[in-house]
Design a protein around this motif. Structure first.
Motif, PDB file in Angstrom:
ATOM      1  N   GLY A 255       0.785  -1.228   0.000  1.00 21.57           N
ATOM      2  CA  GLY A 255       0.000   0.000   0.000  1.00 21.57           C
ATOM      3  C   GLY A 255       0.810   1.269   0.000  1.00 21.57           C
ATOM      4  O   GLY A 255       0.267   2.364   0.158  1.00 21.57           O
ATOM      5  N   GLN A 256       2.118   1.143  -0.192  1.00 17.09           N
ATOM      6  CA  GLN A 256       2.984   2.316  -0.231  1.00 17.09           C
ATOM      7  C   GLN A 256       3.089   2.862  -1.657  1.00 17.09           C
ATOM      8  O   GLN A 256       2.633   2.229  -2.614  1.00 17.09           O
ATOM      9  N   HIS A 257       3.706   4.015  -1.761  1.00 11.73           N
ATOM     10  CA  HIS A 257       3.877   4.657  -3.067  1.00 11.73           C
ATOM     11  C   HIS A 257       5.336   5.070  -3.249  1.00 11.73           C
ATOM     12  O   HIS A 257       5.663   6.260  -3.297  1.00 11.73           O
ATOM     13  N   PRO A 258       6.237   4.105  -3.345  1.00 14.11           N
ATOM     14  CA  PRO A 258       7.659   4.433  -3.469  1.00 14.11           C
ATOM     15  C   PRO A 258       7.976   5.047  -4.826  1.00 14.11           C
ATOM     16  O   PRO A 258       7.294   4.797  -5.813  1.00 14.11           O
ATOM     17  N   VAL A 259       9.024   5.864  -4.837  1.00 12.50           N
ATOM     18  CA  VAL A 259       9.516   6.461  -6.073  1.00 12.50           C
ATOM     19  C   VAL A 259      10.765   5.701  -6.494  1.00 12.50           C
ATOM     20  O   VAL A 259      11.705   5.567  -5.720  1.00 12.50           O
ATOM     21  N   LEU A 260      10.756   5.176  -7.719  1.00  9.75           N
ATOM     22  CA  LEU A 260      11.938   4.520  -8.281  1.00  9.75           C
ATOM     23  C   LEU A 260      12.259   5.184  -9.600  1.00  9.75           C
ATOM     24  O   LEU A 260      11.450   5.150 -10.527  1.00  9.75           O
ATOM     25  N   GLN A 261      13.431   5.822  -9.668  1.00 13.12           N
ATOM     26  CA  GLN A 261      13.844   6.504 -10.892  1.00 13.12           C
ATOM     27  C   GLN A 261      15.086   5.841 -11.462  1.00 13.12           C
ATOM     28  O   GLN A 261      16.061   5.617 -10.743  1.00 13.12           O
TER      29      GLN A 261
END
Length: 299
Positions: A255-261
């Motif tokens: 349920g998280q919203h991690p940022v992966l760039q």
């Protein structure tokens, strides 16, 4: 995490050379460095006079409110690396309104990864206790690491018990910034042993699958784990790219919203070398992530 010894060591030697040259320039930047602070009491039987030390970089300019704090953990395949190579990160962060802590920790073959994680936890606990003396906010701590240091930063962010053992409230950790992280899932990596030279990692990780799992952030993250910023190089090792994506997917499932760039064209070592330049994408995203204010002009 396809980090072959024959490829990483030359890369680290290049890193050492380049950073040694860059430090001559970085040392003049507008920050205050407090060097070689012992985060383990010298009376402790485990005290290592070189490895149990950290440096604090604070902006010279006074602020109306305590500043966010970033604790940086270096990489080096769990058997090399030194905080002194990374003073440019401390000064760049301080220049942009962040109090930075760059740490050493013991390495293989002296110790295995569980002891390295305990060293890092003790350094973070020291930071929570003392960083207000340097203008930092002990309730706004962020962990950051490159390569093996990224894996350790992720582990401490996810496994709250490691910090609690040293008397720290884990809620002080507000998030983590992972720069081409290695070691997010060493259980999977060491069970597969799919790359030449992988046996070398049994030296820092030992032979127990239970230990491999315990020191892998993948198996500690929960829905309440603090948020992550993840950066991977477009030309990094396939295993780093794959494990980072797997880690992102695990967080999303929780349920998280991690940022992966993914940063196009970047190999593993340049992913940390680029932090010498103030205006790269990692700093831009980091400053927003930690809600930094009061950054000074680059000129």
């Amino acid at each position: 995490m396809r980090i072959f010894f024959s490829r990483v060591v030359p890369g680290l030697l290049l890193l050492t050379l380049l950073l040694g040259l860059s430090n001559e320039y970085a040392v003049a930047r507008p920050s205050r460095r407090t060097q070689d602070v012992a985060y383990v009491p010298p009376t402790d039987p485990a005290f290592d006079t070189e490895r149990h030390r950290l440096d604090v970089y604070a902006p010279k300019k006074q602020a109306a409110a305590p500043r966010p704090v970033v604790v940086f953990i270096h990489g080096g395949s769990w058997n090399s690396g030194n905080k002194n190579f990374y003073s440019f990160i401390g000064r760049r962060l301080a220049k942009q309104g962040v109090v930075a802590v760059i740490i050493n920790y013991r390495l293989a073959p002296q110790v295995e990864v569980p002891a390295m994680a305990e060293d890092c936890a003790r350094a973070v606990a020291w930071t929570a206790q003392h960083i207000a003396e340097y203008g930092g906010d002990p309730q706004r701590l962020y962990l950051m690491g490159h390569s093996a240091g990224g894996g350790l930063a992720a582990l401490l962010t996810a496994d709250t018990q490691r910090l609690a053992r040293w008397g720290m409230n884990p809620s002080s950790i507000r998030g983590a910034i992972l720069d081409d992280p290695a070691g997010l899932d060493m259980l999977d990596y060491l069970q597969k042993m799919q790359y030449p030279g992988d046996e070398q990692y049994l030296l820092p990780f030992g032979n127990s699958p239970a230990v491999w799992r315990d020191v892998s952030a993948m198996y500690h993250v929960t829905a309440s784990t603090p948020p992550f910023l993840l950066f991977v190089g477009g030309e990094t090792y396939p295993s780093i790219r794959n494990s980072s994506e797997k880690f992102r997917q695990k967080l999303v499932a929780l349920g998280q919203h991690p940022v992966l760039q993914e940063l196009p064209g970047k190999k593993h070592v340049p992913m940390v070398l680029q932090l010498y330049w103030q205006y790269n994408i990692i700093y831009r995203e980091l400053l927003a992530f930690v809600h930094a204010s009061g950054a000074q002009s680059a000129r």
